[in-house]
Design an enzyme around this catalytic site. Structure first.
Site, PDB file in Angstrom:
ATOM      1  N   HIS A 226       0.571  -4.088   6.056  1.00 18.19           N
ATOM      2  CA  HIS A 226       0.607  -4.256   4.467  1.00 18.19           C
ATOM      3  C   HIS A 226       1.894  -5.590   4.515  1.00 18.19           C
ATOM      4  O   HIS A 226       2.129  -5.990   3.181  1.00 18.19           O
ATOM      5  CB  HIS A 226       0.949  -3.033   4.083  1.00 18.19           C
ATOM      6  CG  HIS A 226       1.255  -3.004   2.253  1.00 18.19           C
ATOM      7  ND1 HIS A 226       2.184  -2.472   1.603  1.00 18.19           N
ATOM      8  CD2 HIS A 226       0.228  -3.281   1.753  1.00 18.19           C
ATOM      9  CE1 HIS A 226       1.486  -2.984   0.779  1.00 18.19           C
ATOM     10  NE2 HIS A 226       0.333  -3.167   0.365  1.00 18.19           N
ATOM     11  N   LYS A 228       3.496  -9.218   3.813  1.00 16.13           N
ATOM     12  CA  LYS A 228       3.548 -10.735   3.629  1.00 16.13           C
ATOM     13  C   LYS A 228       4.291 -11.645   3.800  1.00 16.13           C
ATOM     14  O   LYS A 228       5.254 -11.477   3.435  1.00 16.13           O
ATOM     15  CB  LYS A 228       3.496 -10.491   2.259  1.00 16.13           C
ATOM     16  CG  LYS A 228       1.907  -9.647   0.751  1.00 16.13           C
ATOM     17  CD  LYS A 228       2.255  -8.208   0.730  1.00 16.13           C
ATOM     18  CE  LYS A 228       1.182  -7.648   0.261  1.00 16.13           C
ATOM     19  NZ  LYS A 228       2.241  -5.956   0.341  1.00 16.13           N
ATOM     20  N   ASP A 233       8.818 -23.554   9.765  1.00 17.19           N
ATOM     21  CA  ASP A 233      10.013 -24.686  10.843  1.00 17.19           C
ATOM     22  C   ASP A 233      11.227 -23.567  11.048  1.00 17.19           C
ATOM     23  O   ASP A 233      11.603 -23.844  11.372  1.00 17.19           O
ATOM     24  CB  ASP A 233      10.668 -25.766  10.150  1.00 17.19           C
ATOM     25  CG  ASP A 233       9.473 -26.646   9.658  1.00 17.19           C
ATOM     26  OD1 ASP A 233       8.109 -26.710  10.662  1.00 17.19           O
ATOM     27  OD2 ASP A 233       9.676 -27.637   9.489  1.00 17.19           O
ATOM     28  N   HIS A 402       3.517  -4.928  -9.452  1.00 24.43           N
ATOM     29  CA  HIS A 402       3.387  -4.004  -8.219  1.00 24.43           C
ATOM     30  C   HIS A 402       4.229  -4.604  -7.373  1.00 24.43           C
ATOM     31  O   HIS A 402       4.284  -4.509  -5.732  1.00 24.43           O
ATOM     32  CB  HIS A 402       1.624  -5.671  -7.882  1.00 24.43           C
ATOM     33  CG  HIS A 402       1.673  -5.200  -6.555  1.00 24.43           C
ATOM     34  ND1 HIS A 402       1.730  -6.306  -5.265  1.00 24.43           N
ATOM     35  CD2 HIS A 402       0.686  -4.244  -5.767  1.00 24.43           C
ATOM     36  CE1 HIS A 402       1.021  -5.516  -4.801  1.00 24.43           C
ATOM     37  NE2 HIS A 402       0.624  -4.324  -4.647  1.00 24.43           N
ATOM     38  N   LYS A 404       7.437  -4.448  -5.511  1.00 22.44           N
ATOM     39  CA  LYS A 404       8.752  -3.712  -4.783  1.00 22.44           C
ATOM     40  C   LYS A 404      10.103  -3.436  -4.303  1.00 22.44           C
ATOM     41  O   LYS A 404      10.463  -3.910  -3.977  1.00 22.44           O
ATOM     42  CB  LYS A 404       7.481  -2.953  -3.542  1.00 22.44           C
ATOM     43  CG  LYS A 404       6.257  -3.021  -3.666  1.00 22.44           C
ATOM     44  CD  LYS A 404       5.588  -3.784  -2.480  1.00 22.44           C
ATOM     45  CE  LYS A 404       4.576  -3.677  -3.097  1.00 22.44           C
ATOM     46  NZ  LYS A 404       3.417  -3.146  -2.916  1.00 22.44           N
ATOM     47  N   ASP A 409      24.090   0.017  -7.500  1.00 18.18           N
ATOM     48  CA  ASP A 409      24.893   0.402  -7.432  1.00 18.18           C
ATOM     49  C   ASP A 409      25.293  -0.882  -8.169  1.00 18.18           C
ATOM     50  O   ASP A 409      27.095  -2.122  -7.987  1.00 18.18           O
ATOM     51  CB  ASP A 409      26.335   0.200  -6.807  1.00 18.18           C
ATOM     52  CG  ASP A 409      26.584   2.070  -6.959  1.00 18.18           C
ATOM     53  OD1 ASP A 409      26.052   2.777  -7.127  1.00 18.18           O
ATOM     54  OD2 ASP A 409      27.544   2.378  -5.690  1.00 18.18           O
TER      55      ASP A 409
END
Length: 484
Positions: A226, A228, A233, A402, A404, A409
């Site tokens: 899952h 991404k 370089d 979508h 996440k 604090d």
């Protein structure tokens, strides 16, 4: 007996089903798994004849200790370990940083260093990219500037408009002599064979993550990559919630899609790199030679401290979940969480509720509609529980959210691929960037507050009045929460 079977085929099959189901139930119990997961699978075996067995056959088998994950050898590579050790911050030095800016978050750093040998890195510049249109505009420019190699790893890599744009650029760079490696998840992606062959013809190395073929279907369908990730370089990288698909670029066919991604330049890329190399050896069955170019020496690119947390069924512990749990328990003032799927385990749910009841301001931002009806109803089943602990819950109404993200604090932030659900915590391969920086975290809170402008806050009295049918759907979907 034979006549009875022939004349009562359905009853005979039903008897066979429950004989197998009883044996399977004993096997599930003996595995000593999470009680909620155990009950969910046993319930499916009882109330869903035939279908329950298929659900367990495809999704229920435990492979955290399976030999197919033990084949992953990059962490055994001495060169990688040498680089990790060089970046580790010693206990004495951590105490100094605790006084300066880590405060309670020092426990998160220690947790990941002890469990995963993942260092707290310094000298990073971290940019926030909102939505796919900003992410791909930035990514395409950076790929065009690549001098040595490009590494990509995506859960969804589709052969649509944005996917073809990326493929065009990658093929062009490959023909210029840039070494390109691509990992795509076999289940999540819709990459055509034509485009895959085109990339291979251009000199791009590309492998699917755990292709699903019979008879290995049950071993591979459930555990997906899952992540991404992009690494350019060894000095510049991307991580976050945005996949390679037109669905993530506004305007999209699903309406408005709100997401968050990071562009990181600096030493944190070394940790992203080690996780990519780990997966690369796994999917390619290669023993890639680790050279200095994978972990180049860099001047300070910025002032932000970053730690990379990764987890999957190949690890002994759910590292990301434990980091989130530790962060929530460290909160003194506020917790801001944005997630498309809120199906928490008992540990996270209890941590959030007790944080709120001890005076911490806790806010949850969730999609109103979502992109999965089952996940939506399962998420909704937890809302009354958290509202009763004075947690503020907001439904995003502008479209699908979508992102996440989590901010603690106003000083610590997490941005990555992991949702607040069982699948991300226990089953999928996930990766998050943990940011220890007040200025960055204040930006994340400002973004959270901007998103709230497109939300409606859920009122506990009104929520209690929702219809019986909705509550039944929520309760039913919650039963299958560990399977979603």
């Amino acid at each position: 007996m034979l006549d009875f079977v022939q004349n009562n085929i359905f009853i005979s099959l039903l008897i066979i089903n429950y004989v197998i189901a009883i044996g399977t139930a004993f096997f599930i119990i003996l595995n000593n798994r999470n009680p909620i997961t155990t009950v969910s699978y046993i319930l499916s075996l009882i109330v869903l004849p035939f279908v329950g067995l298929l659900i367990y056959f495809f999704f229920g088998q435990e492979y955290r200790k399976d030999k197919m994950f033990k084949r992953r050898k990059v962490f055994n590579n001495k060169k990688v370990k040498e680089w990790e050790k060089k970046l580790l911050v010693g206990e004495q030095k951590l105490d100094q940083y605790e006084d300066r800016f880590l405060d309670n978050q020092v426990n998160i750093v220690k947790l990941l260093q002890n469990n995963q040998k993942k260092p707290l890195t310094f000298g990073n510049d971290v940019g926030i990219l909102l939505n796919g249109e900003k992410k791909f505009e930035s990514l395409f420019k950076d790929i065009e500037q690549a001098k040595d190699y490009i590494h990509l790893e995506y859960y969804i890599f589709n052969s649509d408009k944005v996917g073809l744009q990326l493929i065009d650029i990658l093929c062009k760079k490959a023909q210029e002599g840039i070494h390109i490696r691509v990992i795509y998840d076999y289940v999540g992606s819709a990459l055509s064979g034509k485009q895959e062959k085109r990339m291979q013809s251009a000199g791009i190395e590309i492998f699917p993550f755990m292709p699903v073929w019979f008879p290995n279907l049950t071993r591979k369908l459930n555990y997906r990559d899952h992540r991404k990730i992009v690494i350019i370089d060894g000095t510049l990288g991307y991580v976050g919630g945005i996949n390679v698909s037109d669905d993530y670029v506004n305007p999209c066919k699903k309406g408005y899609w709100r997401d968050t991604h990071l562009r990181i330049k600096g030493n944190a890329i070394k940790s992203l790199q080690s996780h990519f190399l780990l997966n690369w050896n796994f999917v390619s069955n290669q023993e890639i030679e680790i050279t200095d170019s994978f972990f180049p020496k860099m001047e300070n690119c910025g002032e932000i401290a970053v730690q990379i947390a990764a987890s999957g069924p190949d690890s002994n512990w759910p590292h990301i979940m434990e980091a989130i749990f530790t962060a929530i328990n460290s909160a003194d003032k506020s917790i801001h969480i944005t997630t498309p799927y809120f199906i928490p385990n008992d540990q996270i749910l209890t941590a959030l509720k007790t944080a709120s009841r001890r005076g911490v301001e806790v806010k949850l931002l969730l999609p109103k509609k979502g992109d999965s009806w089952a996940a939506k109803y399962a998420t909704n089943s937890y809302i009354l529980d958290v509202l009763e602990s004075d947690i503020e819950v907001y439904h995003y109404c502008k479209g699908m959210i979508h992102a996440k993200t989590m901010v603690i604090d106003g000083e610590f932030s997490s941005v990555g691929t992991s949702n607040m659900d069982y699948r991300s915590f226990e089953i999928n391969f996930e990766i998050n960037a943990l940011i220890y920086n007040k200025e960055f975290s204040q930006k994340m809170i400002a973004i959270f507050n901007d998103d709230i402008e497109d939300c409606e806050q859920i009122n506990i009295d009104e929520w209690k009045e929702r219809g019986l049918v909705k509550r039944l759907k929520e309760s039913f979907c919650r039963l299958w929460a560990p399977l979603l």
